[in-house]
Design a protein around this motif. Structure first.
Motif, PDB file in Angstrom:
ATOM      1  N   TYR A 326       0.805  -1.036   0.106  1.00  0.00           N
ATOM      2  CA  TYR A 326      -0.121   0.038   0.165  1.00  0.00           C
ATOM      3  C   TYR A 326       1.027   1.185  -0.066  1.00  0.00           C
ATOM      4  N   GLN A 327       0.438   1.979  -0.753  1.00  0.00           N
ATOM      5  CA  GLN A 327       1.514   3.637  -0.838  1.00  0.00           C
ATOM      6  C   GLN A 327       0.535   4.843  -0.536  1.00  0.00           C
ATOM      7  N   ARG A 328       1.399   5.674   0.001  1.00  0.00           N
ATOM      8  CA  ARG A 328       0.763   7.106   0.424  1.00  0.00           C
ATOM      9  C   ARG A 328       0.745   7.876  -0.866  1.00  0.00           C
ATOM     10  N   ALA A 329      -0.396   8.594  -0.984  1.00  0.00           N
ATOM     11  CA  ALA A 329      -0.289   9.530  -2.262  1.00  0.00           C
ATOM     12  C   ALA A 329       0.908  10.357  -2.298  1.00  0.00           C
ATOM     13  N   SER A 330       1.431  10.814  -1.013  1.00  0.00           N
ATOM     14  CA  SER A 330       2.561  11.873  -1.029  1.00  0.00           C
ATOM     15  C   SER A 330       3.750  11.338  -1.280  1.00  0.00           C
ATOM     16  N   ARG A 331       3.861  10.103  -1.434  1.00  0.00           N
ATOM     17  CA  ARG A 331       5.146   9.126  -1.642  1.00  0.00           C
ATOM     18  C   ARG A 331       5.311   8.790  -3.131  1.00  0.00           C
ATOM     19  N   LEU A 332       4.216   9.175  -3.967  1.00  0.00           N
ATOM     20  CA  LEU A 332       4.172   8.669  -5.462  1.00  0.00           C
ATOM     21  C   LEU A 332       5.010   9.660  -6.052  1.00  0.00           C
ATOM     22  N   ASP A 333       5.659   9.261  -7.142  1.00  0.00           N
ATOM     23  CA  ASP A 333       6.463   9.812  -8.257  1.00  0.00           C
ATOM     24  C   ASP A 333       5.669  11.278  -8.549  1.00  0.00           C
ATOM     25  N   GLN A 334       6.348  12.085  -9.262  1.00  0.00           N
ATOM     26  CA  GLN A 334       5.242  13.082  -9.550  1.00  0.00           C
ATOM     27  C   GLN A 334       4.853  12.877 -11.304  1.00  0.00           C
ATOM     28  N   THR A 335       5.399  11.978 -11.664  1.00  0.00           N
ATOM     29  CA  THR A 335       4.833  11.503 -13.035  1.00  0.00           C
ATOM     30  C   THR A 335       3.507  10.786 -12.950  1.00  0.00           C
ATOM     31  N   ILE A 336       3.401   9.782 -11.894  1.00  0.00           N
ATOM     32  CA  ILE A 336       2.345   9.294 -11.441  1.00  0.00           C
ATOM     33  C   ILE A 336       1.149  10.031 -11.082  1.00  0.00           C
ATOM     34  N   ARG A 337       1.451  10.977 -10.280  1.00  0.00           N
ATOM     35  CA  ARG A 337       0.311  12.133  -9.583  1.00  0.00           C
ATOM     36  C   ARG A 337      -0.200  12.675 -10.829  1.00  0.00           C
ATOM     37  N   ALA A 338       0.776  13.214 -11.849  1.00  0.00           N
ATOM     38  CA  ALA A 338       0.375  13.872 -12.769  1.00  0.00           C
ATOM     39  C   ALA A 338      -0.625  13.044 -13.651  1.00  0.00           C
ATOM     40  N   ALA A 339      -0.241  11.745 -13.925  1.00  0.00           N
ATOM     41  CA  ALA A 339      -1.261  10.668 -14.839  1.00  0.00           C
ATOM     42  C   ALA A 339      -2.520  10.432 -13.934  1.00  0.00           C
ATOM     43  N   ARG A 340      -2.507  10.502 -12.731  1.00  0.00           N
ATOM     44  CA  ARG A 340      -3.747  10.466 -11.910  1.00  0.00           C
ATOM     45  C   ARG A 340      -4.920  11.537 -12.111  1.00  0.00           C
ATOM     46  N   ASN A 424      14.948   2.250 -22.873  1.00  0.00           N
ATOM     47  CA  ASN A 424      13.663   3.266 -23.562  1.00  0.00           C
ATOM     48  C   ASN A 424      13.072   4.063 -22.546  1.00  0.00           C
ATOM     49  N   PRO A 425      12.580   5.240 -22.852  1.00  0.00           N
ATOM     50  CA  PRO A 425      12.041   6.175 -21.793  1.00  0.00           C
ATOM     51  C   PRO A 425      10.611   5.362 -21.228  1.00  0.00           C
ATOM     52  N   PRO A 426      10.122   5.800 -20.237  1.00  0.00           N
ATOM     53  CA  PRO A 426       9.213   5.253 -19.507  1.00  0.00           C
ATOM     54  C   PRO A 426       7.662   5.514 -20.334  1.00  0.00           C
ATOM     55  N   VAL A 427       6.895   4.517 -20.312  1.00  0.00           N
ATOM     56  CA  VAL A 427       5.504   4.701 -20.697  1.00  0.00           C
ATOM     57  C   VAL A 427       4.536   4.827 -20.091  1.00  0.00           C
ATOM     58  N   ILE A 428       3.644   5.793 -19.850  1.00  0.00           N
ATOM     59  CA  ILE A 428       2.656   5.827 -18.749  1.00  0.00           C
ATOM     60  C   ILE A 428       1.338   5.759 -19.350  1.00  0.00           C
ATOM     61  N   GLN A 429       0.434   5.012 -18.750  1.00  0.00           N
ATOM     62  CA  GLN A 429      -0.938   4.870 -19.338  1.00  0.00           C
ATOM     63  C   GLN A 429      -1.800   4.794 -18.030  1.00  0.00           C
ATOM     64  N   ILE A 443     -14.226  -0.166 -18.756  1.00  0.00           N
ATOM     65  CA  ILE A 443     -12.842   0.141 -18.707  1.00  0.00           C
ATOM     66  C   ILE A 443     -12.773   1.110 -19.809  1.00  0.00           C
ATOM     67  N   GLU A 444     -12.197   2.173 -19.445  1.00  0.00           N
ATOM     68  CA  GLU A 444     -11.926   3.290 -20.496  1.00  0.00           C
ATOM     69  C   GLU A 444     -10.548   3.904 -19.983  1.00  0.00           C
ATOM     70  N   GLU A 445      -9.861   3.603 -21.477  1.00  0.00           N
ATOM     71  CA  GLU A 445      -8.439   4.189 -21.243  1.00  0.00           C
ATOM     72  C   GLU A 445      -8.479   5.703 -21.435  1.00  0.00           C
ATOM     73  N   VAL A 446      -7.639   6.479 -20.819  1.00  0.00           N
ATOM     74  CA  VAL A 446      -7.529   7.860 -20.542  1.00  0.00           C
ATOM     75  C   VAL A 446      -6.304   8.341 -21.132  1.00  0.00           C
ATOM     76  N   PRO A 447      -6.227   9.435 -22.041  1.00  0.00           N
ATOM     77  CA  PRO A 447      -4.868   9.837 -22.548  1.00  0.00           C
ATOM     78  C   PRO A 447      -3.975  10.343 -21.425  1.00  0.00           C
ATOM     79  N   VAL A 448      -2.722  10.023 -21.724  1.00  0.00           N
ATOM     80  CA  VAL A 448      -1.689  10.700 -20.693  1.00  0.00           C
ATOM     81  C   VAL A 448      -0.484  11.079 -21.326  1.00  0.00           C
ATOM     82  N   ALA A 449      -0.038  12.272 -21.127  1.00  0.00           N
ATOM     83  CA  ALA A 449       1.000  12.762 -21.821  1.00  0.00           C
ATOM     84  C   ALA A 449       2.282  12.236 -20.965  1.00  0.00           C
ATOM     85  N   ASN A 450       3.036  11.336 -21.768  1.00  0.00           N
ATOM     86  CA  ASN A 450       4.064  10.855 -21.118  1.00  0.00           C
ATOM     87  C   ASN A 450       5.419  11.741 -21.154  1.00  0.00           C
TER      88      ASN A 450
END
Length: 452
Positions: A326-340, A424-429, A443-450
């Motif tokens: 289980y993770q805390r939101a404050s400890r997530l990477d900035q890229t993951i928080r931005a994707a969410r 390769n650079p990370p791919v975030i979805q 289930i719906e995929e939401v576009p994310v700016a990698n």
């Protein structure tokens, strides 16, 4: 790229192709609504990992490698029975994966499916099946294996095309598409009847024919599926920690007991009460100290190791380290928080994280294969049990009349993945998963700016 699709009931199937790079990293973050009351006490990490996460790796080949499989099939007369079975399974498996992907793309095409797109898929499917049926083996042993594979591929083709008829929107070229798909289904059904693949009592029962085809699917997948062994890490460290904590606590209690006896003198009622209190405190602090030190020692380290072996040579072809916590939101990477995409609801969410780091050895793969396909099945039934039953009513005004409509309560989960292959650079979805207590609804995929 990662694909996510809904399977039976509460399951999500997360699929990805591991390319030639020998190192692969995957992080999956599941954002669960806080109103479910989920935490590590309700659903322990080990329980969720063992009961809800199922990983399978199979050999994979793109179009460039298919001619090798075709040539093996064509040279079946020069191969042993075991080699022929392997070649036939490889051929069938590639067809199944390809048709699944093609039909899934057609169903997810929101702009509408054209007749030309459907004709291309149907023509390719018929061409592959014709190649399979062009040369039927004469040996009885091989013929039985061939019949099982052909039987399943014919039934699978019919099921995939019927699902398109059932789910495609009734607009555009649907009136032209439907007769085309139904005609192919009729041809495949007639083919199975002509070959007498299935007894009448099996075809008359949906459960029997479905279970039979499920077993035939396993027959196809077995030769191309990597064997695996999973081992929990830290067993030796845990024993050493337990011994060390016990030694420290026992030493402390013994010294304290000695001091109590020296202070109070002789054996008395006060000494007995004091010793009883010391031993009670020992039991309390020993477990708490052990648990605290164990969490500190294992923090951030992998919890499981999975080894993959070739089913034919039994050679080790890859290893994988896995995490789940289980993770805390404050400890997530900035890229993951931005994707969410930060919002008020995110502050109340519980975040479950599964991660893996694998190293594969393509030089030990089955000849002609340099890639693998990973299918991670995520069973959300444990979360569904936390959701409320029943439905509530919503009122609408229609033609000056008040209408009451029952609405099933639904919950929105968010799945964010980050995949890194080699250098390769990370791919975030990101996907939105709409779920009720009875099933996964959408289930719906939401576009994310990698790279954000």
């Amino acid at each position: 790229m990662i694909t996510v699709e809904r399977k039976d009931g509460y399951s999500l199937k997360i699929s990805r192709i591991l390319r030639e790079a020998t190192e692969h990293r995957l992080d999956c973050y599941l954002f669960v609504p806080g109103e479910l009351g989920l935490n590590s006490h309700v659903v322990p990490e080990d329980d969720f990992y063992h009961n809800a996460i199922h990983v399978k790796r199979t050999y994979f080949s793109d179009r460039q490698h298919l001619p090798l499989v075709h040539s093996r099939l064509a040279r079946r007369g020069k191969l042993t029975a075991e080699q022929y079975r392997l070649s036939l399974s490889l051929y069938g498996y590639q067809y199944v994966v390809g048709l699944e992907q093609s039909c899934s793309e057609l169903r997810n095409n929101r702009d509408g499916v054209t007749q030309q797109e459907v004709e291309e898929v149907v023509a390719l499917a018929q061409d592959i099946l014709k190649r399979l049926r062009r040369n039927v083996p004469t040996d009885d042993t091989l013929l039985k294996y061939y019949a099982n594979i052909d039987n399943y591929l014919s039934w699978f083709t019919e099921q995939r095309l019927l699902s398109l008829v059932a789910h495609l929107p009734r607009t555009g070229d649907y009136r032209l598409i439907k007769p085309l798909l139904l005609e192919v289904c009729r041809i495949e059904r007639q083919h199975r009847e002509d070959q007498q693949y299935n007894a009448s009592h099996a075809t008359d029962s949906l459960s029997r024919i479905s279970n039979k085809m499920r077993l035939l699917r396993r027959l196809i997948e077995y030769p191309v599926t990597l064997k695996e062994k999973t081992r929990e890490l830290g067993g030796g460290e845990q024993k050493l920690l337990k011994a060390a904590v016990t030694a420290v606590v026992m030493t402390s209690v013994s010294l304290a007991a000695f001091e109590v006896r020296e202070t109070l003198g002789g054996i008395s009622l006060m000494v007995i009460f004091a010793l009883a209190l010391l031993y009670a405190l020992r039991e309390i602090f020993k477990e708490d100290l052990r648990a605290t030190l164990w969490r500190w020692l294992r923090k951030g380290r992998p919890k499981w190791r999975r080894q993959y072996f070739d089913v034919h040579s039994n050679q080790l072809v890859g290893r994988q380290l896995e995490w789940f916590d289980y993770q805390r939101a404050s400890r997530l990477d900035q890229t993951i928080r931005a994707a969410r995409r930060a919002s008020i609801s995110q502050r109340e969410e519980v975040i479950m994280r599964y991660a893996s780091h694998s190293r594969m050895l393509p030089t030990r793969f089955l000849s002609g294969y340099e890639q693998t396909r990973e299918s991670l099945q995520l069973d959300l039934a444990m979360l569904a049990r936390l959701m409320e039953k029943g439905s509530h009513h919503v009122y609408q005004l229609k033609d000056n009349q008040v209408a009451r409509q029952p609405v099933e309560k639904r919950y929105l989960l968010n799945l964010v993945t980050r995949e890194v292959q080699g250098q390769n650079p990370p791919v975030i979805q990101r996907w939105k998963v709409v779920m009720s207590r009875s099933k996964i609804v959408e289930i719906e995929e939401v576009p994310v700016a990698n790279g954000s």
